[in-house]
Enzyme design. Sequence first.
Site, PDB file in Angstrom:
ATOM      1  N   ASP A 363       0.512  -1.483  -1.986  1.00 51.48           N
ATOM      2  CA  ASP A 363      -0.042  -2.194  -0.826  1.00 51.48           C
ATOM      3  C   ASP A 363      -1.442  -1.692  -0.503  1.00 51.48           C
ATOM      4  OD1 ASP A 363       1.210   0.284  -0.076  1.00 51.48           O
ATOM      5  OD2 ASP A 363       0.849  -0.261   2.012  1.00 51.48           O
ATOM      6  N   GLU A 364      -2.176  -2.511   0.224  1.00 56.87           N
ATOM      7  CA  GLU A 364      -3.470  -2.170   0.806  1.00 56.87           C
ATOM      8  C   GLU A 364      -4.429  -1.511  -0.185  1.00 56.87           C
ATOM      9  OE1 GLU A 364      -2.710  -1.774   5.510  1.00 56.87           O
ATOM     10  OE2 GLU A 364      -2.130  -0.006   4.382  1.00 56.87           O
TER      11      GLU A 364
END
Length: 606
Positions: A363-364
């Site tokens: 993620d991210e």
Amino acid sequence: MTSSPPCKSSINTTHNSITLHYPQTVTVTVTNPHTNTIMLLQLLFLFLFFPFSTTSLNIWPKPRNLTWTPPHQTTLLSSTFTITTTTLHHNNHLTAAISRYTNLIKTEHNHPLIPPKTNLSNNLPPLQTLTITITNPNTELNHATDESYTLIITTPTATLTAVTSWGAMHGLETFSQLAWGNPTRVAVNVRVNDAPLFGHRGIMLDTSRNYYPVKDLLRTIEAMSMNKLNVFHWHVTDSHSFPLILPSEPMLAEKGAYDVDMVYTVDDVKRVVEFGLDRGVRVIPEIDAPGHTGSWALAYPDIVACANMFWWPAGSDWPDRLAAEPGTGHLNPLNPKTYQVLKNVIRDVTTLFPEQFYHSGADEVVPGCWKTDPTIQKFLSNNGTLSQVLETFINNTLPFILSLNRTVVYWEDVLLDDTVHVPSTILPKEHVILQTWNNGHNNTKRIVSSGYRAIVSSSDFYYLDCGHGDFTGNNSIYDNQTGSDKNDGGSWCGPFKTWQNIYNYDITYGLTEEEAKLVLGGEVALWSEQADETVLDSRLWPRTSAMAESLWSGNRDEKGLKRYAEATDRLNEWRSRMVSRGIGAEPIQPLWCVRNPGMCNTVHAI
């Protein structure tokens, strides 16, 4: 939205009387109805909203099907009460559960806030035995395990039947909640047929941003078992610290942990895993990568881009930040050494955690971080893209994880991020599960309509850290003299997620029947920027209990209507019982509301 009365009723009126079925029948006769209309209305209100007592049984999560045959009776628990099994060969986890529940049932002596109205029969013998029969006692616990059970309480012997030991554990929990008082009494002539709606019901806890001692992890798992939750998703590492000691890469924790006492040893992990299995809870490890890996740079600075840089340089725009929050660092997918270290990590983690699922994060991924690295800069200058950099990472790690006989879970970003994502062609649907956290129902729909299985952790509903401000210090957004606050106190995902919001969230809303089958279940998430062991229980409970029931038996009654007052009353009782069991769950109402049934349940349409 309206709140239902605390009990069902029906009303019949004649010229001079009013009869209420509540469920007992009461008739009030008025000599002059023309002058006593107000009194009639007052009586009607009292009967609708102030029950004489409760005839329901307080079980959380509510079973799918429960019958308590009238007259509602209880009998005493025998001083020699035992739990036995007809199964000759069952696993050690069930043996531990039987021992634990035998002790709990005999010694808890729960005192309900409002005791059920029952008759303690002098004609019934004490309950002597609960006998357990299991069809497949050695079935392993995984996302598809049958957790159903049937509990029948008569006297002197009650029976519990289940397909697996894990279903039997849930039946033991239900039985424990059907016992109360001192001396202990047990509801009799009860039949429960029960099974969860969703096979994946869990908590994600971040132990990197702030450290949690092992005892607090164990207490959390204990509370999960009480609530029939079955997945502890352990987000064990992140940019802020690396507390997990790994035999092949000891330097990561030696350099990356906050302190020598803020680590999880091999023995700690084994203890957590076994403790979980003894309670029907799987422990899923998450080693987030390639983002959220700044802590790795303390041991291996050459494989981490933008480590220890300020996360959002002054004068730069938000798209040019280096991280989603303070704590920078992404693994460099173009450095071969990255995979030497990472594969050692993955191999050790899959050895420590027998769980079939391995959470690989992803993620991210923030473009600004990778753009600081010279190797990646050169790749981009030759017409490469950041999505191709991420694809390189996935192609070098996913096959290796699969070779270790694991199913890989990623956060949704790996496929759905607007800027850096990989094509679905490299994420085989039979081996990859996506966990959604953005855009509520919309992203769940995008995942399952693409053919992927989904775990739902919507930040709009299931993020328990939301609503507590931010941790980036006192800055200009807080300089507000008007009292209005459009920034939710600085919390990016505010406001606070109440138990009611969590309970009423339908994780398959807007999906077709076939799409809904791909939703494995859900997890609440407690990210720990502003949480540690001092607030753990109150952040989790009883809000997580709300999710537990909605994923176990749903949030609607047998007529398909959302449960309102009935759920509130049971949750008050359940929260009280959890507190008596050592879980620091926060209150949901003043005790006055419990003592005055109906007075706090809103009945106006809004």
